[in-house]
Design a protein around this motif. Structure first.
Motif, PDB file in Angstrom:
ATOM      1  N   GLU A 242       0.825  -1.222   0.000  1.00 52.53           N
ATOM      2  CA  GLU A 242       0.000   0.000   0.000  1.00 52.53           C
ATOM      3  C   GLU A 242       0.853   1.263   0.000  1.00 52.53           C
ATOM      4  O   GLU A 242       0.463   2.285  -0.580  1.00 52.53           O
ATOM      5  CB  GLU A 242      -0.951   0.003   1.191  1.00 52.53           C
ATOM      6  CG  GLU A 242      -0.283   0.031   2.548  1.00 52.53           C
ATOM      7  CD  GLU A 242      -1.280  -0.037   3.688  1.00 52.53           C
ATOM      8  OE1 GLU A 242      -0.961   0.508   4.772  1.00 52.53           O
ATOM      9  OE2 GLU A 242      -2.365  -0.621   3.489  1.00 52.53           O
ATOM     10  N   LEU A 243       2.035   1.191   0.595  1.00 54.17           N
ATOM     11  CA  LEU A 243       2.940   2.346   0.556  1.00 54.17           C
ATOM     12  C   LEU A 243       3.510   2.535  -0.844  1.00 54.17           C
ATOM     13  O   LEU A 243       3.673   3.672  -1.311  1.00 54.17           O
ATOM     14  CB  LEU A 243       4.082   2.155   1.559  1.00 54.17           C
ATOM     15  CG  LEU A 243       3.708   2.170   3.043  1.00 54.17           C
ATOM     16  CD1 LEU A 243       4.936   1.935   3.909  1.00 54.17           C
ATOM     17  CD2 LEU A 243       3.038   3.482   3.426  1.00 54.17           C
ATOM     18  N   ILE A 244       3.826   1.422  -1.513  1.00 57.14           N
ATOM     19  CA  ILE A 244       4.330   1.511  -2.888  1.00 57.14           C
ATOM     20  C   ILE A 244       3.287   2.149  -3.794  1.00 57.14           C
ATOM     21  O   ILE A 244       3.605   2.986  -4.656  1.00 57.14           O
ATOM     22  CB  ILE A 244       4.725   0.109  -3.389  1.00 57.14           C
ATOM     23  CG1 ILE A 244       6.069  -0.295  -2.769  1.00 57.14           C
ATOM     24  CG2 ILE A 244       4.802   0.067  -4.913  1.00 57.14           C
ATOM     25  CD1 ILE A 244       6.571  -1.656  -3.195  1.00 57.14           C
ATOM     26  N   GLU A 245       2.033   1.795  -3.600  1.00 56.53           N
ATOM     27  CA  GLU A 245       0.950   2.363  -4.407  1.00 56.53           C
ATOM     28  C   GLU A 245       0.709   3.824  -4.048  1.00 56.53           C
ATOM     29  O   GLU A 245       0.474   4.663  -4.926  1.00 56.53           O
ATOM     30  CB  GLU A 245      -0.324   1.545  -4.215  1.00 56.53           C
ATOM     31  CG  GLU A 245      -0.220   0.146  -4.782  1.00 56.53           C
ATOM     32  CD  GLU A 245      -1.395  -0.747  -4.425  1.00 56.53           C
ATOM     33  OE1 GLU A 245      -1.664  -1.710  -5.160  1.00 56.53           O
ATOM     34  OE2 GLU A 245      -2.049  -0.479  -3.382  1.00 56.53           O
ATOM     35  N   GLU A 246       0.784   4.147  -2.776  1.00 54.36           N
ATOM     36  CA  GLU A 246       0.536   5.525  -2.337  1.00 54.36           C
ATOM     37  C   GLU A 246       1.581   6.494  -2.883  1.00 54.36           C
ATOM     38  O   GLU A 246       1.254   7.609  -3.285  1.00 54.36           O
ATOM     39  CB  GLU A 246       0.512   5.591  -0.811  1.00 54.36           C
ATOM     40  CG  GLU A 246       0.284   6.991  -0.271  1.00 54.36           C
ATOM     41  CD  GLU A 246       0.250   7.031   1.245  1.00 54.36           C
ATOM     42  OE1 GLU A 246       0.175   8.146   1.803  1.00 54.36           O
ATOM     43  OE2 GLU A 246       0.274   5.950   1.884  1.00 54.36           O
ATOM     44  N   PHE A 247       2.847   6.081  -2.913  1.00 56.15           N
ATOM     45  CA  PHE A 247       3.931   6.980  -3.296  1.00 56.15           C
ATOM     46  C   PHE A 247       4.497   6.686  -4.693  1.00 56.15           C
ATOM     47  O   PHE A 247       5.570   7.189  -5.035  1.00 56.15           O
ATOM     48  CB  PHE A 247       5.056   6.916  -2.265  1.00 56.15           C
ATOM     49  CG  PHE A 247       4.688   7.523  -0.943  1.00 56.15           C
ATOM     50  CD1 PHE A 247       4.656   8.908  -0.790  1.00 56.15           C
ATOM     51  CD2 PHE A 247       4.346   6.730   0.142  1.00 56.15           C
ATOM     52  CE1 PHE A 247       4.312   9.477   0.423  1.00 56.15           C
ATOM     53  CE2 PHE A 247       4.000   7.296   1.361  1.00 56.15           C
ATOM     54  CZ  PHE A 247       3.973   8.678   1.500  1.00 56.15           C
TER      55      PHE A 247
END
Length: 295
Positions: A242-247
């Motif tokens: 989810e962090l990879i997708e967010e940033f």
């Protein structure tokens, strides 16, 4: 002072002079008569003293009027002075308020600078740890063939490709076996990457994406592909994905790797989006402009 008094009464200098002169003549005549001055050699008839005394009635009324006017003038002068004092106090209050606001602003900016300096100090130490980890990484895929640094990640990715050629094989199980085989090389790297991105996300910086861009610029294509595989099949799927997708951490990943692993069907589109910073302090998503060189 007399001029100011006349102005408060609403009288011109000429009229004021005439009134004052008349009063002085009247008063002087009364005083001289009381002292025995009789320029016309008239004898006094005290039977007419009552009438003479009554002549002072208008003078008394005039003096009372002048006293009232004097009180009014004094009141006006005091009111005017009080008004000027209040205006001065308001000016001083405004100046003091402006000084307080400037002091608060300086204090806020100082706190903000200190916060940014503390954050960046820790952040760049983490980036240095990542760089050192990559540079010291060495793997032996084949006997007597040791790959180091970024070449090690390329060798690892090629090794996983070679071991996952069977289309019927479960890539999740293959990845777990592969990552377990090279856990001493990969797991520490993945954990450090996760904590760097998490540190940026939960910081108080306004321009968090800017710092992610710096991190992203350090990653090779093979590193990005391995990160994506770990987030799809490995332990990174629970929190790191989810962090990879967010940033948009996969923005720089090559089309070849995206197509080979069919990653666009496994991640949200945001993971690959191009975003640009309008300023150091914020970023916006770009939809209508052509993306420059990837960063």
């Amino acid at each position: 002072m007399i001029t100011r008094f006349l102005e408060e009464l609403g009288l011109t200098k000429r009229r004021g002079f005439l009134i004052v002169s008349a009063l002085l003549v009247w008063i002087s005549a009364i005083i001289a008569s009381g002292a025995g001055w009789n320029p016309f050699a008239n004898t006094w008839d005290f039977s007419n003293s009552g009438a003479f005394g009554d002549s002072f009635g208008p003078l008394s009324a005039l003096m009372a009027s002048l006293a009232a006017l004097g009180a009014i003038a004094t009141y006006r002068a005091q009111s005017s002075e009080i008004g000027r004092v209040r205006e001065r106090e308001e000016e001083l209050d405004e100046a003091a308020s402006a000084d307080r606001e400037r002091a608060i602003t300086r204090e806020f900016l100082a706190d903000e600078r200190a916060l940014r300096q503390n954050f960046e100090s820790t952040y760049f130490q983490l980036l240095e740890m990542l760089r050192s980890l990559v540079n010291t990484l060495d793997v032996e895929i084949y006997v007597d063939q040791i790959e180091k640094g970024h070449d090690a990640f390329k060798a690892l990715l090629e090794a996983f490709k070679a071991g996952s050629q069977n289309p019927d094989a479960d890539k999740g199980e293959l990845w777990l076996a592969f990552s377990n085989k090279y856990k001493n090389d990969l797991n520490h790297y993945f954990r450090l990457m996760y904590h760097i991105v998490k540190f940026v996300k939960y910081s108080e910086m306004d321009n968090r994406y800017f710092y992610i861009q710096l991190l992203r610029s350090m990653l090779s294509d093979s590193e990005l592909a391995l990160l994506a595989l770990n987030c799809e099949y490995g332990y990174g799927r629970d929190k790191f994905k989810e962090l990879i997708e967010e940033f948009a951490l996969l923005h720089n990943l090559s089309e070849a790797e995206k197509d080979y692993w069919d990653l666009e069907s496994k991640f949200k589109p945001e993971a690959f989006e191009f975003r640009h910073a309008d300023s150091v302090f914020e970023f916006v998503e770009s939809e209508d402009i052509s993306a420059p060189d990837k960063v």
